[in-house]
Design a protein around this motif. Structure first.
Motif, PDB file in Angstrom:
ATOM      1  N   ARG A  26       0.832  -1.209   0.000  1.00 27.68           N
ATOM      2  CA  ARG A  26       0.000   0.000   0.000  1.00 27.68           C
ATOM      3  C   ARG A  26       0.866   1.257   0.000  1.00 27.68           C
ATOM      4  O   ARG A  26       0.581   2.218  -0.730  1.00 27.68           O
ATOM      5  CB  ARG A  26      -0.928  -0.003   1.209  1.00 27.68           C
ATOM      6  CG  ARG A  26      -1.785   1.255   1.279  1.00 27.68           C
ATOM      7  CD  ARG A  26      -2.899   1.140   2.271  1.00 27.68           C
ATOM      8  NE  ARG A  26      -3.755   2.316   2.182  1.00 27.68           N
ATOM      9  CZ  ARG A  26      -5.030   2.356   2.518  1.00 27.68           C
ATOM     10  NH1 ARG A  26      -5.629   1.257   2.961  1.00 27.68           N
ATOM     11  NH2 ARG A  26      -5.730   3.462   2.401  1.00 27.68           N
ATOM     12  N   ILE A  38      -7.760   4.291  -2.883  1.00 28.67           N
ATOM     13  CA  ILE A  38      -7.497   2.959  -2.340  1.00 28.67           C
ATOM     14  C   ILE A  38      -8.611   2.580  -1.372  1.00 28.67           C
ATOM     15  O   ILE A  38      -8.855   3.269  -0.378  1.00 28.67           O
ATOM     16  CB  ILE A  38      -6.129   2.902  -1.634  1.00 28.67           C
ATOM     17  CG1 ILE A  38      -5.005   3.238  -2.630  1.00 28.67           C
ATOM     18  CG2 ILE A  38      -5.914   1.522  -1.020  1.00 28.67           C
ATOM     19  CD1 ILE A  38      -3.621   3.232  -2.023  1.00 28.67           C
ATOM     20  N   GLU A  40     -10.162  -0.472   1.131  1.00 27.70           N
ATOM     21  CA  GLU A  40      -9.728  -1.663   1.857  1.00 27.70           C
ATOM     22  C   GLU A  40     -10.946  -2.440   2.341  1.00 27.70           C
ATOM     23  O   GLU A  40     -11.833  -1.882   2.981  1.00 27.70           O
ATOM     24  CB  GLU A  40      -8.835  -1.296   3.042  1.00 27.70           C
ATOM     25  CG  GLU A  40      -8.295  -2.518   3.775  1.00 27.70           C
ATOM     26  CD  GLU A  40      -7.239  -2.160   4.806  1.00 27.70           C
ATOM     27  OE1 GLU A  40      -7.409  -2.566   5.962  1.00 27.70           O
ATOM     28  OE2 GLU A  40      -6.270  -1.475   4.443  1.00 27.70           O
TER      29      GLU A  40
END
Length: 202
Positions: A26, A38, A40
Motif C-alpha cells: 500500500r 485505495i 480496503e
C-alpha cells in the motif's frame, strides 16, 4: 491507476506477516499513484456471511419476478462485486491455513464470482468479465511452498490464480512470507517478502 482494492483476511493484526507486507504494498502504491483511490475490504472486521439459500436463489434464478423479489438478498454481493469491478488493481493478502485460504476469503470469493457480473457462459466456454485488471497476491505460510518437497501441498496460490483467471484477471504477481514456523527461516520471511514487494512491476 485510478482505483485499488485491498482485501485483507488475516485475524492476527499487527502480528500478521501478510498484513505487514500488504502495508508495504500500500505504501508503495500510495507513493507511485498519489491520485489513486485505495479501498480496503477487511474480512476480519466486516465478517461477510457465507452464501445462504436466498442469495443462491437470487444468483441462479431465471425468473425476473423471483429475481426482483430476492433482490435484497444480493445487496451485499452486488456491493462487493461492484467494488471489485470498479478497481484497476486487486491486492489479496492471505495466510495459509491447513494448506488453504481462510473461510472469510472464500466467502468473499463466493460473493464476487457471479455469472452475469464477473463471468458469462458462452456456449461451452466461459468469458471473464473482469478483464484488463491486475492483481497482487500476498501470501504468508508457516512452511515453504513456493519450491521444495512441500510445493505440491500449496493449494493457495494455484487456486487464487485459477479463480482470478476465471473472471478475467490474468496479470497476477505473488509476494510471499514463507517459513514463518521454521525458526531458521522465520527471521528472514518478512524481509524477503519486502524485497519481493520492491521488485513488483506496478
Amino acid at each position: 491507476m485510478k482505483r485499488i482494492l485491498i482485501v485483507e483476511s488475516s485475524p492476527r493484526g499487527s502480528e500478521s506477516a501478510s498484513r505487514k507486507l500488504a502495508g508495504k504494498v500500500r505504501a508503495r502504491l500510495e507513493a507511485q499513484y498519489p491520485e489513486a483511490r485505495i479501498a480496503e475490504r477487511d474480512l476480519v472486521h466486516d465478517k461477510l456471511p457465507h452464501l445462504d439459500e436466498p442469495a443462491l436463489q437470487a444468483m441462479t434464478t431465471q425468473d425476473p419476478l423471483e429475481a426482483e423479489s430476492l433482490k435484497a438478498a444480493l445487496h451485499l454481493s452486488d456491493l462487493l462485486t461492484e467494488e471489485l469491478l470498479s478497481s484497476d488493481l486487486l491486492v489479496i493478502a492471505s495466510p495459509m491455513w491447513n494448506f488453504g485460504i481462510p473461510s472469510s476469503l472464500k466467502a468473499w470469493i463466493d460473493h464476487v464470482v457471479r455469472v452475469g457480473k464477473t463471468f458469462n457462459y458462452i456456449g461451452a466456454k466461459v468469458e471473464g468479465l473482469a478483464k484488463e485488471k491486475k492483481a497482487i497476491l500476498i501470501l504468508a505460510s508457516g512452511g515453504v511452498f513456493s519450491e521444495g518437497p512441500w510445493k505440491s501441498w500449496d493449494t493457495v496460490e494455484p487456486y487464487l490464480r485459477q479463480i482470478l483467471g476465471f473472471i478475467g484477471i490474468e496479470d497476477v504477481q505473488t509476494v510471499r512470507a514463507e517459513g514463518m514456523n521454521i525458526p531458521p527461516l522465520a527471521i528472514h520471511a518478512v524481509p524477503n517478502g519486502e524485497k519481493a514487494v520492491e521488485a513488483l512491476v506496478i
